[in-house]
Design a protein around this motif. Structure first.
Motif, short mmCIF file in Angstrom:
data_model
loop_
_atom_site.label_atom_id
_atom_site.label_comp_id
_atom_site.label_asym_id
_atom_site.label_seq_id
_atom_site.Cartn_x
_atom_site.Cartn_y
_atom_site.Cartn_z
N LEU A 65 0.83 -1.20 0.00
CA LEU A 65 0.00 0.00 0.00
C LEU A 65 0.88 1.26 0.00
O LEU A 65 1.94 1.29 0.62
CB LEU A 65 -0.92 0.02 1.23
CG LEU A 65 -1.88 -1.16 1.39
CD1 LEU A 65 -2.68 -1.02 2.67
CD2 LEU A 65 -2.80 -1.29 0.19
N ASN A 66 0.41 2.31 -0.71
CA ASN A 66 1.10 3.60 -0.69
C ASN A 66 0.12 4.70 -0.26
O ASN A 66 -1.03 4.42 0.09
CB ASN A 66 1.72 3.92 -2.06
CG ASN A 66 0.67 3.86 -3.17
OD1 ASN A 66 -0.49 4.21 -2.98
ND2 ASN A 66 1.09 3.41 -4.35
N TRP A 67 0.56 5.97 -0.30
CA TRP A 67 -0.28 7.06 0.21
C TRP A 67 -1.55 7.22 -0.61
O TRP A 67 -2.61 7.59 -0.07
CB TRP A 67 0.51 8.37 0.24
CG TRP A 67 0.96 8.90 -1.10
CD1 TRP A 67 2.15 8.67 -1.71
CD2 TRP A 67 0.20 9.74 -1.99
NE1 TRP A 67 2.19 9.31 -2.92
CE2 TRP A 67 1.01 9.98 -3.12
CE3 TRP A 67 -1.06 10.32 -1.94
CZ2 TRP A 67 0.59 10.77 -4.19
CZ3 TRP A 67 -1.49 11.10 -3.00
CH2 TRP A 67 -0.67 11.31 -4.11
N TRP A 68 -1.49 6.93 -1.90
CA TRP A 68 -2.68 7.03 -2.74
C TRP A 68 -3.73 6.01 -2.30
O TRP A 68 -4.91 6.34 -2.19
CB TRP A 68 -2.28 6.82 -4.20
CG TRP A 68 -3.41 6.95 -5.19
CD1 TRP A 68 -4.00 5.95 -5.89
CD2 TRP A 68 -4.06 8.17 -5.60
NE1 TRP A 68 -4.99 6.46 -6.70
CE2 TRP A 68 -5.05 7.81 -6.55
CE3 TRP A 68 -3.90 9.51 -5.25
CZ2 TRP A 68 -5.88 8.75 -7.15
CZ3 TRP A 68 -4.74 10.45 -5.85
CH2 TRP A 68 -5.70 10.07 -6.78
N ASP A 69 -3.28 4.78 -2.02
CA ASP A 69 -4.19 3.76 -1.51
C ASP A 69 -4.81 4.22 -0.18
O ASP A 69 -6.01 4.03 0.05
CB ASP A 69 -3.44 2.44 -1.27
CG ASP A 69 -2.91 1.83 -2.56
OD1 ASP A 69 -3.69 1.72 -3.52
OD2 ASP A 69 -1.73 1.45 -2.59
N LEU A 70 -3.98 4.81 0.70
CA LEU A 70 -4.46 5.20 2.03
C LEU A 70 -5.48 6.34 1.96
O LEU A 70 -6.43 6.37 2.74
CB LEU A 70 -3.28 5.60 2.92
CG LEU A 70 -2.28 4.47 3.25
CD1 LEU A 70 -1.22 4.97 4.20
CD2 LEU A 70 -2.98 3.25 3.82
N ILE A 71 -5.27 7.29 1.04
CA ILE A 71 -6.25 8.37 0.89
C ILE A 71 -7.61 7.81 0.51
O ILE A 71 -8.65 8.16 1.10
CB ILE A 71 -5.77 9.41 -0.15
CG1 ILE A 71 -4.70 10.32 0.46
CG2 ILE A 71 -6.95 10.25 -0.65
CD1 ILE A 71 -4.21 11.41 -0.46
N TRP A 72 -7.62 6.92 -0.47
CA TRP A 72 -8.90 6.35 -0.90
C TRP A 72 -9.46 5.39 0.13
O TRP A 72 -10.69 5.28 0.28
CB TRP A 72 -8.74 5.67 -2.26
CG TRP A 72 -8.61 6.69 -3.36
CD1 TRP A 72 -7.50 6.97 -4.09
CD2 TRP A 72 -9.63 7.60 -3.80
NE1 TRP A 72 -7.75 8.00 -4.97
CE2 TRP A 72 -9.06 8.40 -4.82
CE3 TRP A 72 -10.96 7.83 -3.45
CZ2 TRP A 72 -9.77 9.40 -5.48
CZ3 TRP A 72 -11.67 8.83 -4.10
CH2 TRP A 72 -11.07 9.60 -5.10
N THR A 215 -8.83 -5.55 -2.38
CA THR A 215 -9.78 -4.70 -1.66
C THR A 215 -9.49 -3.24 -1.93
O THR A 215 -10.40 -2.43 -2.12
CB THR A 215 -9.70 -4.98 -0.15
OG1 THR A 215 -9.90 -6.37 0.09
CG2 THR A 215 -10.77 -4.19 0.60
N SER A 216 -8.19 -2.87 -1.93
CA SER A 216 -7.79 -1.49 -2.18
C SER A 216 -8.23 -1.03 -3.57
O SER A 216 -8.73 0.08 -3.75
CB SER A 216 -6.27 -1.34 -2.04
OG SER A 216 -5.84 -0.06 -2.43
N ARG A 217 -8.02 -1.89 -4.59
CA ARG A 217 -8.39 -1.51 -5.96
C ARG A 217 -9.90 -1.32 -6.10
O ARG A 217 -10.37 -0.36 -6.70
CB ARG A 217 -7.90 -2.57 -6.93
CG ARG A 217 -6.39 -2.55 -7.14
CD ARG A 217 -5.91 -3.75 -7.91
NE ARG A 217 -4.45 -3.76 -8.04
CZ ARG A 217 -3.74 -4.84 -8.31
NH1 ARG A 217 -4.35 -6.01 -8.47
NH2 ARG A 217 -2.43 -4.76 -8.42
N ILE A 218 -10.66 -2.26 -5.53
CA ILE A 218 -12.13 -2.15 -5.58
C ILE A 218 -12.57 -0.89 -4.86
O ILE A 218 -13.43 -0.14 -5.33
CB ILE A 218 -12.78 -3.39 -4.95
CG1 ILE A 218 -12.46 -4.64 -5.78
CG2 ILE A 218 -14.29 -3.21 -4.84
CD1 ILE A 218 -12.91 -5.94 -5.14
N ASN A 219 -11.96 -0.64 -3.69
CA ASN A 219 -12.32 0.54 -2.91
C ASN A 219 -12.00 1.82 -3.66
O ASN A 219 -12.80 2.77 -3.65
CB ASN A 219 -11.56 0.51 -1.58
CG ASN A 219 -11.71 1.81 -0.80
OD1 ASN A 219 -12.76 2.08 -0.23
ND2 ASN A 219 -10.67 2.62 -0.79
#
Length: 571
Positions: A65-72, A215-219
């Motif tokens: 995970l990176n910051w872009w993933d965490l924002i979303w 899960t991150s991509r779907i989210n």
């Protein structure tokens, strides 16, 4: 004699020495007092949490995970049932158009808590989130009380969102919000059974078990669509704004604003789930501050615009408390738009559920690593890199509650649990900055304890007076006490530690303000919710005394023995 539990997966359910047989257990019970005192102030360390404790899961979680993933993840975790369901409910019953101010107050409280969480998540990038932070700074016992309420927060939060999902799905199908629930003769608030909520929880649980990155991509995709729908609601809604609806801005007074703020804090719940993903983040020092703080600023802005739009479109007295945004578009002649609103609500609630399921499993995983809960829940699957056992049990617990319990019961109890935890994290941050074991002098320790006691005491007194009286005299004592104790902490207790990577600014003022606002909002919650909170606390204390205390004691002592053995071997 046989063990209480046989093999379960890759380990035993109760593998500790105290549960070897009935004789061992009874012997442990006889020493409960000594063991409790031993664990009461026992503090872990960052090194132990990051190495020994994490290793008990058998396999590492994958860092993808990176910051872009965490924002979303942050946006997906938070924007859901709160804005779509509670805004209409609180505007109609407690605050009127001033629900906008309620969102500002609860948003400030949430943002202050985000700052505290961010420093901890950067310094202690572990799946345990606030449980790990409390264990390192305030000790095992406080961490366990926090753990019980963390799990309650997630179980109730998942149940509440799942039930709201059913309401908006009914709206999307052009039916009444309760149309798909089964009405029974059970007790009030527990008599509308919701099988759809159960199904939605099970589906999101399966997705979460498969992969965190999936899960991150779907989210991310769902959250982008969701934000586009929110933009439509705000822009289309403001074209039907009627400023006369704001003529009676604060019909229920200041008390109504804070009463709503306490309930609407539920709308900000979820960001702490992002902190639990620190263990799966590639660069915690960079990614976590951007992800947590950035997403919360976006969320507060969106919430305020949504609240403003709703109360400009319709007089607060006629707002539908169950599906406010869908109904208001029908009333202004945009009946077709209610389907877009319902779709947006479903999108938001789905992402909230996905992130919630991911976060709650990681909390339980790390708690189980300490053996306060059975270590079977700490197992991480080798192939998926996810905690399958923890995910499954948390989803099942949420599904059981979602099947029976109405949203009104859930939201207030959730707010108490969450505000309590966030207050503890802020206290832990102050302890972290002003106390280092073996370095801070006894005199400075005493001053720290005194100032913290006054800060907490004056905050509780302010909240209690607010909840029980319409007067103002007591505030002339409690508020100056809070200010002077914070000033005293800054002037007379030297900082013992500065953050290595990222730190909360304006310490001690921001953590103290977080404590004060969180406790003050607690004073606006109804008595019945506090009774339920006390009952739950008693239940988890009984579990701790009978099981959790002995399991964690055995585990800690075994770890100490192992460390001493390593030192002897090196010698």
């Amino acid at each position: 004699m046989t063990r209480w539990c046989g093999e379960s997966g890759s380990g035993q359910f109760l593998p500790e020495e105290s549960f070897k047989n009935w004789g061992s257990y009874l012997n442990a019970v006889r020493h409960t007092g000594d063991r409790f005192w031993d664990r009461l102030f026992a503090r872990s360390s960052i090194e132990v949490e990051m190495t020994e404790v994490r290793a008990r899961s058998g396999h590492d979680m994958k860092k993808n995970l990176n910051w872009w993933d965490l924002i979303w993840f942050g946006i997906g975790a938070v924007i859901g049932a709160g804005i779509f369901v509670l805004t209409g409910q609180e505007a109609q019953k407690h605050s009127g158009p001033a629900v906008l101010l309620s969102f500002v107050v609860s948003g400030i409280s949430a943002l202050l808590s985000v700052f505290c969480y961010t420093e901890f998540a950067v310094e202690i990038p572990i799946a345990g989130g606030s449980f790990a932070y409390l264990r390192v700074e305030l000790g095992d016992f406080v961490a366990f009380i926090g753990a019980g309420n963390i799990l309650l927060e997630y179980v109730i939060g998942g149940a509440a969102v799942a039930r709201s999902w059913t309401s908006y799905f009914a709206t999307l199908c052009n039916r009444q919000s309760n149309a798909f629930r089964i009405h029974t003769n059970l007790a009030k608030n527990f008599n509308d059974l919701d099988p759809i909520a159960v199904a939605v929880l099970f589906i999101t649980g399966i997705v979460a078990i498969k992969s965190t990155k999936v899960t991150s991509r779907i989210n991310s995709i769902a959250s982008v669509i969701h934000m586009a729908i929110l933009a439509f609601i705000i822009i289309a809604g403001l074209t039907h704004a009627d400023t006369s609806n704001y003529s009676d801005f604060m019909p229920y007074g200041v008390r109504g604003v804070f009463s709503s703020a306490a309930v609407l804090f539920f709308a900000y719940v979820g960001f702490d789930a992002v902190a639990t993903m620190a263990e799966e983040t590639k660069n915690p020092a960079k990614d976590i501050p951007i992800g947590l703080v950035g997403s919360m600023v976006v969320i507060i802005t969106v919430y305020c615009l949504m609240a403003l739009t709703l109360c400009l479109m319709q007089n607060y007295k006629t707002i539908d408390p169950n599906a406010a945004y869908s109904v208001v578009f029908s009333k202004v002649g945009m009946d077709w738009a209610k389907y877009i609103v319902a779709l947006g609500a479903l999108e938001g609630m789905t992402t909230v559920l996905m992130v919630s399921v991911v976060g709650q499993a990681r909390y339980l995983t790390h708690i189980a690593r300490t053996h306060m809960f059975p270590p079977w829940f700490a197992m991480v699957h080798e192939k998926t890199g996810t905690p399958i056992n923890a995910t499954a049990i948390m989803v099942i617990a949420s599904a059981i509650i979602a099947f029976f319990t109405n949203l009104d019961v859930l939201s207030n109890l959730l707010s108490i649990s969450t505000l309590f935890i966030f207050s503890l994290v802020a206290v832990a941050l102050l302890v972290r900055r002003y106390y280092v074991s073996g370095e801070t002098s006894i005199q400075n320790q005493r001053k720290l304890i005194i100032f913290l006691a006054i800060i907490i005491g004056s905050s509780v007194a302010t909240a209690a007076y607010w909840g029980s009286s319409n007067g103002w005299i007591a505030y002339l004592i409690t508020v100056p006490l809070l200010f002077l104790s914070t000033l005293g902490l800054q002037l007379f207790v030297p900082l013992a530690r500065t953050p290595k990577l990222w730190g909360v600014p304006l310490v001690p003022w921001i953590p103290v303000l977080s404590i004060g606002i969180n406790i003050f909002l607690l004073g606006s919650i109804d008595k019945d919710s506090f009774i339920r909170f006390v009952v739950w606390t008693v239940i988890i204390l009984l579990y701790y005394v009978l099981f959790g205390l002995h399991a964690s004691y055995d585990t800690a002592k075994a770890a100490d023995t192992e460390r001493e053995g390593k030192v002897d071997n090196l010698g």
